[in-house]
Design a protein around this motif. Structure first.
Motif, PDB file in Angstrom:
ATOM      1  N   SER A  64       0.820  -1.218   0.000  1.00  0.00           N
ATOM      2  CA  SER A  64       0.000   0.000   0.000  1.00  0.00           C
ATOM      3  C   SER A  64       0.850   1.263   0.000  1.00  0.00           C
ATOM      4  O   SER A  64       0.425   2.301  -0.488  1.00  0.00           O
ATOM      5  N   VAL A  67      -0.351   6.210   1.364  1.00  0.00           N
ATOM      6  CA  VAL A  67      -1.807   6.013   1.351  1.00  0.00           C
ATOM      7  C   VAL A  67      -2.595   7.299   1.565  1.00  0.00           C
ATOM      8  O   VAL A  67      -3.774   7.346   1.239  1.00  0.00           O
ATOM      9  N   ASN A 123      -7.596   8.342   1.966  1.00  0.00           N
ATOM     10  CA  ASN A 123      -6.678   7.220   2.122  1.00  0.00           C
ATOM     11  C   ASN A 123      -6.945   6.236   0.991  1.00  0.00           C
ATOM     12  O   ASN A 123      -8.075   5.768   0.820  1.00  0.00           O
ATOM     13  N   GLN A 125      -4.739   3.044  -1.220  1.00  0.00           N
ATOM     14  CA  GLN A 125      -3.512   2.295  -1.421  1.00  0.00           C
ATOM     15  C   GLN A 125      -2.804   2.779  -2.689  1.00  0.00           C
ATOM     16  O   GLN A 125      -3.443   3.052  -3.703  1.00  0.00           O
ATOM     17  N   ILE A 208       4.921  -1.376   9.632  1.00  0.00           N
ATOM     18  CA  ILE A 208       3.637  -1.134   8.987  1.00  0.00           C
ATOM     19  C   ILE A 208       2.939  -2.469   8.824  1.00  0.00           C
ATOM     20  O   ILE A 208       3.522  -3.415   8.291  1.00  0.00           O
ATOM     21  N   ASP A 210      -0.690  -3.763   7.180  1.00  0.00           N
ATOM     22  CA  ASP A 210      -1.992  -3.571   6.558  1.00  0.00           C
ATOM     23  C   ASP A 210      -2.853  -4.768   6.928  1.00  0.00           C
ATOM     24  O   ASP A 210      -2.546  -5.909   6.565  1.00  0.00           O
ATOM     25  N   GLU A 240      -7.987   2.315   5.139  1.00  0.00           N
ATOM     26  CA  GLU A 240      -7.868   2.367   3.692  1.00  0.00           C
ATOM     27  C   GLU A 240      -9.137   1.752   3.102  1.00  0.00           C
ATOM     28  O   GLU A 240     -10.032   1.325   3.837  1.00  0.00           O
ATOM     29  N   TRP A 245      -7.005  -1.761   7.129  1.00  0.00           N
ATOM     30  CA  TRP A 245      -6.604  -0.768   8.128  1.00  0.00           C
ATOM     31  C   TRP A 245      -5.084  -0.740   8.217  1.00  0.00           C
ATOM     32  O   TRP A 245      -4.447  -1.778   8.336  1.00  0.00           O
ATOM     33  N   ARG A 246      -4.532   0.439   8.145  1.00  0.00           N
ATOM     34  CA  ARG A 246      -3.086   0.625   8.285  1.00  0.00           C
ATOM     35  C   ARG A 246      -2.772   0.842   9.759  1.00  0.00           C
ATOM     36  O   ARG A 246      -3.329   1.737  10.404  1.00  0.00           O
ATOM     37  N   ASP A 248       0.598   1.400  12.227  1.00  0.00           N
ATOM     38  CA  ASP A 248       2.038   1.649  12.333  1.00  0.00           C
ATOM     39  C   ASP A 248       2.452   1.489  13.789  1.00  0.00           C
ATOM     40  O   ASP A 248       1.914   2.192  14.666  1.00  0.00           O
ATOM     41  N   TRP A 284      -0.245  -6.939   4.120  1.00  0.00           N
ATOM     42  CA  TRP A 284       1.105  -6.492   3.771  1.00  0.00           C
ATOM     43  C   TRP A 284       1.799  -6.041   5.043  1.00  0.00           C
ATOM     44  O   TRP A 284       1.184  -5.399   5.904  1.00  0.00           O
TER      45      TRP A 284
END
Length: 539
Positions: A64, A67, A123, A125, A208, A210, A240, A245-246, A248, A284
């Motif tokens: 992604s 984003v 947002n 990807q 990160i 995803d 996203e 959902w991202r 971090d 990811w």
């Protein structure tokens, strides 16, 4: 639950010039078909410049990646006719929340006022973004998109560059009046011209993830400092499209990237955050470090650098791709005037002046965000935590909270292309600032102000008529657009945002930035301002 993205494979095609064994000169060759290179090609096409776009791969970016796309780049893409599917596909949001431990200490709204066509942020990807841009390039007769073309060497003459390219059919050469290098942070083009790339490299590591899940979280940006599920570190969550959902996670300096990326290490972190009963799947995972640095000069003779090839920032604040799109927005109209012989080559040098200033502004904000998120000493952490504790109850402290100040355009207030105000004005639309949008009505239908502007210079006149239809300086013409004749400011927001009275005039650049403004229509002053904005001698 997991919807696996299918990466497209684009066809390599041998060019006619390689097949014939001839060296062809092109007005513009762009290196790198990521978001910035693709945008550069579309911007060239929009302005009537044929462009060759080279990429050594044949698909879109893996993962992604970038984003978050902000309002100003969306306005630029909208001008190029590609924003609508991005906004439709992406997740629109404008509210962010900052937590300290479990407590909400700060809430912000990126676009609190109504009356804007583009949202504050979407947002999306990066692979979807690139697919959309590739499709637009393929539709354009002025974009020659060449996959599996790797730049292996570059030499320069006074008036052109020569590029040696490697393809599945062998090696051949092309020439270009101008090269736009958009080949990323590890730019080979930058190394080929011997450009310096200086700044600060950070040891902080971030994970990160995803995550595909159906969650009840609102479509907001949530940032935690020292949460109970990830003590002593920070966590960022936002949505996203496709129920992705991202997340971090801040990691320690000594974290092993290969170990941290393994599912058996990632999944427990996410379970600690969401709870063990929440079903999710990993789409990811990546571990990254980052730098805050930029190139010494954005122009190296016939080679111009944009995006990550010119500058790198931390990911906090979504400043990378957003800044790169604004690089292209600044550059291509200047190349058009120079290629057409309407402006001197010195106009291209203003690209460095304006965009290096913007890069420095972004680097400053990016570094400040990093220092707040990852304090480097015990004293810095105590101060940071005190700010967070105060922010819950004290409004003054909220302005000090920095979980990644979100990307906003940098105005070119000190640019040599501006004409300073001689008349009194209030408001934000000072020379060097990008134009604010506003709702308008045209032929009885609702519309948007930025959609009414021509591709070249424009004179925005707050009156139903003007003395002339256009003003010309040298070979450059500014078309007149009249409020009350060409469209109406039915809600009064346009006049409000531009502090306009009857007769007010704005000179707007092709990149929709203010070049000058006056309280009355004076052709002599207008001609001088057009000349200044094109680095020409006033006529």
């Amino acid at each position: 639950m997991l919807k696996t993205y299918r990466y497209p494979e684009y066809a390599y095609r041998q060019s006619d010039e390689q097949r014939r064994g001839v060296v062809k000169r092109h007005p513009v060759v762009i290196v790198g078909a990521g978001p910035i290179g693709l945008t550069a090609a579309l911007e060239c096409a929009h302005r009537g410049i044929p462009a060759v776009l080279l990429d050594d791969n044949n698909t879109v970016s893996i993962g992604s990646r970038a984003v978050c796309y902000a309002k100003r780049p969306l306005e630029i893409w909208d001008r190029l006719g590609v924003a609508e599917p991005m906004v439709r596909k992406g997740v629109n949001w404008k509210v962010g929340k900052v937590f300290f431990h479990d407590d909400l200490v700060y809430r912000f709204d990126l676009l609190p006022e109504a009356g804007h066509k583009m949202p504050a942020m979407i947002n999306l990807q990066q692979y979807y973004l690139e697919e959309n841009l590739v499709a637009a390039c393929e539709r354009s007769p002025l974009v020659d998109l060449r996959w599996k073309h790797k730049l292996i060497s570059l030499s320069q003459e006074a008036d052109h560059a020569k590029l040696t390219l490697e393809t599945p059919d062998g090696v051949f050469q092309v020439e270009a009046d101008w090269v736009i290098a958009c080949d990323g942070a590890n730019s080979d083009t930058r190394k080929m011209v011997g450009a310096e790339f200086t700044g600060q490299f950070f040891q902080d590591r971030f994970l990160i993830a995803d995550v595909v899940m159906k969650a009840d979280f609102p479509t907001e940006r949530w940032f935690w400092f020292d949460p109970p599920f990830h003590r002593g570190q920070s966590v960022l969550l936002h949505k996203e499209c496709d129920n992705v959902w991202r997340i971090d996670f801040q990691l320690g300096w000594d974290a092993d990237p290969e170990q941290e990326k393994k599912p058996e290490n990632v999944i427990p972190r996410i379970q600690a955050m969401l709870g063990k009963d929440v079903e999710f799947e990993l789409e990811w995972v990546s571990v990254y470090q980052f730098a805050c640095r930029r190139i010494d000069r954005f122009r190296h003779n016939r080679v111009l650098f944009a995006g990550d090839a010119a500058h790198q920032v931390s990911p906090f604040g979504a400043r990378g791709a957003n800044t790169g799109v604004q690089d292209v927005d600044n550059l291509v109209w200047k190349l058009k005037l120079v290629l057409d012989g309407q402006a001197p080559e010195s106009l291209v040098d203003s690209y460095h002046e304006e965009r290096a200033h913007a890069a420095d502004d972004n680097l400053l904000n990016s570094t400040r965000s990093t220092d707040f998120i990852t304090p480097k000493s015990r004293g810095s952490r105590i101060l940071r935590d005190a700010v967070l504790q105060l922010a819950e109850h004290q409004p003054f402290a909220r302005t000090l909270v920095n979980s990644g100040r979100l990307s906003t355009p940098t105005p070119y207030l000190q640019s040599a292309l501006n004409t300073a105000d001689e008349d009194a004005f209030a408001g934000a639309m000072r020379p060097g600032t990008n134009c604010a949008d506003a709702p308008i009505t045209r032929r009885g239908e609702p519309g948007w102000f930025l959609d009414q502007l021509p591709p070249g210079f424009a004179l925005l006149v707050f009156a139903p008529d003007a003395p002339v239809a256009a003003v010309t300086a040298g070979d450059v013409t500014a078309s007149v657009v009249c409020v009350g004749r060409d469209f109406s400011d039915a809600q009064g927001l346009l006049a409000q945002r531009y502090d306009a009275r009857p007769g007010t005039v704005y000179l707007l650049r092709p990149d929709q930035h203010v070049a000058a403004r006056w309280r009355s229509f004076d052709p002599v002053r207008i001609r001088a301002a057009i000349a200044r904005a094109c680095t020409m001698e006033p006529s």
